[in-house]
Design a protein around this motif. Structure first.
Motif, PDB file in Angstrom:
ATOM      1  N   PRO B 234      66.224  26.580  89.048  1.00 57.41           N
ATOM      2  CA  PRO B 234      67.592  26.360  88.569  1.00 57.41           C
ATOM      3  C   PRO B 234      67.654  25.966  87.090  1.00 57.41           C
ATOM      4  O   PRO B 234      66.834  25.170  86.640  1.00 57.41           O
ATOM      5  N   ILE B 235      68.580  26.553  86.368  1.00 55.58           N
ATOM      6  CA  ILE B 235      68.830  26.158  84.976  1.00 55.58           C
ATOM      7  C   ILE B 235      70.226  26.643  84.575  1.00 55.58           C
ATOM      8  O   ILE B 235      70.590  27.795  84.823  1.00 55.58           O
ATOM      9  N   THR B 236      70.990  25.749  83.950  1.00 58.93           N
ATOM     10  CA  THR B 236      72.315  26.096  83.443  1.00 58.93           C
ATOM     11  C   THR B 236      72.153  27.054  82.272  1.00 58.93           C
ATOM     12  O   THR B 236      71.296  26.831  81.426  1.00 58.93           O
ATOM     13  N   PRO B 237      72.963  28.064  82.140  1.00 64.52           N
ATOM     14  CA  PRO B 237      74.070  28.509  83.001  1.00 64.52           C
ATOM     15  C   PRO B 237      73.694  29.681  83.930  1.00 64.52           C
ATOM     16  O   PRO B 237      74.573  30.440  84.302  1.00 64.52           O
ATOM     17  N   ALA B 238      72.416  29.781  84.306  1.00 65.57           N
ATOM     18  CA  ALA B 238      71.999  30.919  85.145  1.00 65.57           C
ATOM     19  C   ALA B 238      71.979  30.555  86.627  1.00 65.57           C
ATOM     20  O   ALA B 238      71.873  31.426  87.485  1.00 65.57           O
ATOM     21  N   THR B 239      72.062  29.261  86.930  1.00 62.98           N
ATOM     22  CA  THR B 239      71.842  28.794  88.302  1.00 62.98           C
ATOM     23  C   THR B 239      72.670  29.544  89.342  1.00 62.98           C
ATOM     24  O   THR B 239      72.183  29.852  90.426  1.00 62.98           O
ATOM     25  N   SER B 240      73.929  29.828  89.011  1.00 59.87           N
ATOM     26  CA  SER B 240      74.791  30.398  90.047  1.00 59.87           C
ATOM     27  C   SER B 240      74.344  31.803  90.459  1.00 59.87           C
ATOM     28  O   SER B 240      74.692  32.277  91.530  1.00 59.87           O
ATOM     29  N   ILE B 241      73.545  32.464  89.613  1.00 61.17           N
ATOM     30  CA  ILE B 241      72.985  33.756  90.028  1.00 61.17           C
ATOM     31  C   ILE B 241      72.080  33.526  91.232  1.00 61.17           C
ATOM     32  O   ILE B 241      72.191  34.190  92.267  1.00 61.17           O
ATOM     33  N   THR B 283      67.085  33.047  84.399  1.00 55.91           N
ATOM     34  CA  THR B 283      66.834  31.798  83.693  1.00 55.91           C
ATOM     35  C   THR B 283      67.714  31.713  82.454  1.00 55.91           C
ATOM     36  O   THR B 283      68.566  32.565  82.221  1.00 55.91           O
ATOM     37  N   SER B 284      67.482  30.655  81.661  1.00 54.91           N
ATOM     38  CA  SER B 284      68.145  30.521  80.372  1.00 54.91           C
ATOM     39  C   SER B 284      67.055  30.423  79.302  1.00 54.91           C
ATOM     40  O   SER B 284      65.870  30.583  79.610  1.00 54.91           O
ATOM     41  N   GLY B 285      67.443  30.109  78.064  1.00 53.82           N
ATOM     42  CA  GLY B 285      66.486  30.095  76.960  1.00 53.82           C
ATOM     43  C   GLY B 285      65.206  29.315  77.235  1.00 53.82           C
ATOM     44  O   GLY B 285      64.101  29.852  77.064  1.00 53.82           O
TER      45      GLY B 285
END
Lengths: 299, 595
Positions: B234-241, B283-285
């Motif tokens: 989990p990582i913002t803002p990709a978590t909801s995927i 994921t995010s950066g």
């Protein structure tokens, strides 16, 4: 040992050819130093695959980086030689994608317990249905002899020229506490024992961890040598009950004095595959393999 | 009569601001309008931070919000006062008649309304308490009020309400009472002639329109492309995927595992890709930084894999809940060695769906990692998307090797004309080989000879060029005036929406203007962009990062002078600012903006 019988070369060659285990050896010759303990592991894995009747194309050897991780090149099966420390998560992907495959992850003490240490607990607790063979020579061989997480205190290497200040890990105790469902130890200097243990590990349904002690004949002339290991290695007591986890942990603690080989612990519990299938059922989905019969396409 | 109405609701966390916006946008989609919507909320889970829900309702899908709203609602005057100016001239400003506490002078919104704006003071709290016995339903009252005031049908809103509060006891009933109370009140007041809702557009044939977020569209695309395995952390803002996939994939018989970190996630994704699955991670950066090394493995071992990346403010932990487009360089160049990969950046929610599905096709067809680059704005914004009734994606784009006969030494990395070598998949007899991160020969055996390194490097680079003409995929597209233009915009990712809006406004002002969206950033559509740039007197490249990362890549590929417009407002670009830049480049007089 008892009676010593002569072995004739012709007989040995015939026995090897008839066994069919050469089919599991690739055409690439191992790149290890003469005398390395890893040769016997290649032979033992090829023999186990052969004895278990696993088709070459259904086996996948997964490794990271290190002397030990060259292993997949020497077995005639599918293989994936990934990055330093990443054998276990890569194996997770292979097995999750196609549970029908026999997946064997191999790696060394640095690969598994230094750079890849974060992955070990999770493969074990998930009970990922693979076999993890850890070749422990207590040294970084491929980079020419530096200290590893299982090197003894006081060990002198190019990165610890005065003495290694760090105490070694106890991998067996770690794996037991992480929840590995099969934990054993063997010694590269005893090919018969090794072959038997590898076969048992591969037969186990769930995460089987086999710790294989091996000398580095090139860079360690003082500690983990054939002579020293030969004197230290002994069998687990015949009374040890491998279903008793506390007893297994007690035996694992004793390893810090002298290593005992044999099966420390085993249990049967649902694998990650079972758990994922249960999720599919719970969600009302239909269990499926790889779409469109991939991997079986041209059989 | 055409519809183009933007509504903004400003409140404090706990007022139900975002929920009100959500019901409204769902209702508008239900009526049949096209909607684009983006919310702003504070980083903290609890507290009294500012929340703004914005939605723009149109006949044809808009690519961005407007600079000014037609209707502004305040649920909390202290937060709304700085935003009163957002309501346009002759637009409506709706606010609470009675405040909870006596307010000092200047703290009530009524004192800040411009004479050109139309004030509606509504006893929101009173209506809520009367209808439901609680002030908590103020947000629902205001939804009803807007619907009544605009003389829109109330039934679709009820359907949206039921959908949102399904299975939550009597909340649905109470909300219906609150909605009706607000609706009746809205009907009592004069309608604003200046704000028009025309009849909703006709439905497209062969498609069904749904209101969906960028991340949800990614999920839909992945499912429609037949995703087998997903591994993520989990990582913002990709978590909801990942969250959505966790609920959807088992229903399709597919498997998802939450790994111990991003390194494990990409390793497992590549392991599954090697084993023949359509596999992805998101994921995010910061997660992409961790994946960089393993992505290089995917490149050299030629393993199909898809990585969804939603950017946020950086570097390091940066601003996890703020919008930024600053991971482009890492997506395109990140990692060591010559490691070319495919990077596609959708510009809309519909684009998210298409890019997600095509990414799986490309990963298999060109045997390489594909990065789908989103950002926080695109991940979290909602749009109405016409989903085709039949998924447009090809379920299997592999080029398989025929390994029957089991000839010794299968050449997994055979040097071919287009660089793509037919592959075998574990389980396939006769196709045994080792995929390795070492430089290797055709058999996959370690080989560090210069000739072989050159041949394999060339293969890995050249094979990607075919992705530029991948079936059903447009790597870049031109909008606006044809032929020579005064100002040409080149934009990527979510920023394209604001650029397009600014371009239309500039055209209305008589400026000859065109815009290109670049969806495939790597490999770069050099010919297409070069042709466009040759048509432009001036080139403007707006993006949300400090360095002008996209402009850098553009100039590397097509050397020429461009004007970089780099802004890092922790939010999407402002249409008005882009328009000013266009005016300036076109030689029009630009009034200096107040700071």
């Amino acid at each position: 040992m008892g009676e010593i019988r002569p072995v004739y070369l012709e007989d040995k060659l015939k026995e090897v050819e008839d066994s069919g285990r050469l089919d599991y050896r690739s055409k690439a010759l191992p790149t290890w130093c003469p005398g390395c303990g890893y040769f016997s592991i290649v032979e033992a894995v090829a023999t186990a695959l052969c004895e278990l009747g696993i088709p070459n194309e259904d086996a996948v050897m997964v490794s990271g980086i290190g002397c030990s991780s060259r292993f997949p090149f020497f077995i005639n099966s599918y293989g994936i030689h990934t990055l330093h420390g990443r054998a276990l998560p890569s194996a997770l992907g292979v097995k999750t994608a196609n549970p029908a495959l026999t997946v064997v992850a191999v790696g060394g003490d640095g690969d598994g317990f230094a750079i890849g240490g974060g992955h070990v607990p999770h493969a074990a607790r998930r009970n990922l249905d693979i076999t993890y063979l850890l070749f422990d020579n207590g040294i970084y061989g491929l980079t020419k002899g530096q200290t590893s997480p299982t090197s003894a205190v006081g060990f002198k290497t190019p990165t610890s020229p005065y003495a290694n200040p760090d105490r070694p890990l106890n991998p067996l105790l770690m794996l037991l506490s992480h929840g590995a469902s099969w934990v054993g130890q063997s010694y590269a200097g005893d090919p018969e024992h090794l072959r038997s243990m590898i076969r048992q590990a591969m037969e186990h349904r769930g995460f089987s961890y086999l710790h294989i002690l091996s000398p580095c004949v090139t860079f360690d002339k003082t500690h983990r040598t054939y002579v020293n290991l030969g004197m230290q290695v002994h069998a687990l007591p015949a009374t040890h009950d491998p279903t008793d986890k506390l007893a297994a942990m007690g035996e694992a603690m004793k390893n810090e004095q002298a290593p005992a080989v044999g099966l420390y612990y085993r249990e049967q519990r649902p694998t990650l595959d079972d758990a994922l299938d249960a999720l599919v059922e719970k969600a009302g989905g239909e269990k499926r393999g790889l779409r469109g019969g991939r991997g079986r396409k041209l059989r | 009569m055409s519809t183009d109405v933007q509504i903004a609701i400003v409140g404090s966390a706990g007022d139900g601001t975002i929920a009100a916006g959500d019901i409204l946008r769902r209702a508008m989609a239900e009526i049949g309008y096209r909607v684009i919507s983006f919310d702003l909320y504070p980083a903290e889970i609890r507290g009294f931070g500012k929340c703004i829900a914005r939605l723009r309702v149109t006949d044809e899908q808009a690519y961005s919000l407007k600079q000014q709203s037609d209707i502004l609602v305040s649920l909390d005057d202290s937060h709304a006062i700085p935003h009163v100016g957002e309501a346009r001239e002759w637009g409506a400003v709706i606010y609470e008649t009675h405040s909870v506490n006596p307010l000092p002078e200047g703290a009530h919104l009524s004192g800040h309304i411009d004479p050109g704006q139309v004030p509606y003071n509504v006893p929101i709290r009173e209506l809520a308490e009367k209808s439901t016995g609680s002030a908590r339903s103020r947000n629902i009252v205001i939804v009803g009020y807007i619907i009544g005031l605009m003389r829109l049908p109330v039934e679709p809103v009820l359907r949206a309400l039921v959908g949102k509060f399904k299975g939550k006891g009597d909340i649905a009933q109470k909300n219906e009472a609150a909605l009706r109370a607000g609706y009746e009140e809205g009907l009592r007041w004069f309608r604003l002639d200046d704000i028009e809702f025309g009849p909703p557009p006709a439905q497209e044939k062969g498609a069904h329109v749904e209101m969906i977020s960028g991340n949800a569209a990614i999920v839909r695309g992945a499912l429609d492309a037949g995703i087998d395995n997903f591994f993520g952390y989990p990582i913002t803002p990709a978590t909801s995927i990942m969250e959505r996939l966790a609920s959807e994939m088992p229903r399709h018989g597919a498997r998802l595992v939450q790994t111990e970190d991003e390194i494990a996630a990409i390793s497992a994704t590549l392991g599954a890709g090697y084993a023949g699955a359509r596999a992805a991670t998101a994921t995010s950066g910061p997660g992409l930084s961790l994946m960089a090394e393993m992505l290089g493995f995917g490149v050299i071992a030629e393993v199909p894999s898809v990585v969804f990346v939603s950017q946020r403010g950086g570097p390091s932990t940066g601003m996890p809940t703020k919008h930024e487009q600053s991971d482009l360089n890492m997506a395109v160049f990140g990692g060591h060695g010559d490691a070319p990969r495919i990077v596609i950046a959708p510009t809309s929610v519909e684009g998210c769906y298409r890019c997600a599905g095509r990414a799986f096709e490309m990963a298999e067809a060109y045997q390489t990692p594909v990065i789908v680059l989103l950002d926080l704005y695109l991940s979290n914004r909602y749009e109405t998307v016409p989903f085709p009734d039949r998924p447009p994606f090809d379920a299997d784009t592999n080029r398989y090797a025929d390994t029957r006969g089991g000839a010794a030494g299968f050449q997994r990395y055979a040097l071919t004309v287009d660089g793509v070598s037919p592959r075998s998949i574990p389980g396939q007899a006769g196709g045994m080989h080792v995929a390795t991160g070492l430089e290797h020969n055709e058999l996959g055996r370690p080989n560090d000879q210069p000739d072989m390194h050159l041949a394999q490097s060339r293969k890995r680079h050249e094979k990607l060029k075919a992705a530029l003409s991948h079936p059903g995929f447009e790597p870049a597209k031109r909008f606006g005036d044809t032929g020579q233009v005064e100002v040409g915009l080149v934009a990527w990712g979510s920023s394209f929406g604001e650029c397009l809006e600014a371009m239309y406004l500039a055209q209305e002002e008589g400026i000859r203007c065109a815009a290109v969206k670049v969806v495939m950033v790597s490999p770069f559509p050099v010919d297409f962009v070069a042709t466009f740039l040759a048509d432009c007197k001036e080139v403007l490249v707006p993006e949300v990062n400090y360095q002008g990362q996209f402009a850098g890549i553009l100039q590397m590929q097509v050397p020429r002078a461009v004007t970089r417009m780099t802004r890092i407002p922790c939010a999407p670009l402002r249409v008005e600012e882009i328009l000013d830049e266009i005016r300036r480049l076109a030689g029009r007089i630009v009034e200096p903006q107040a700071a």
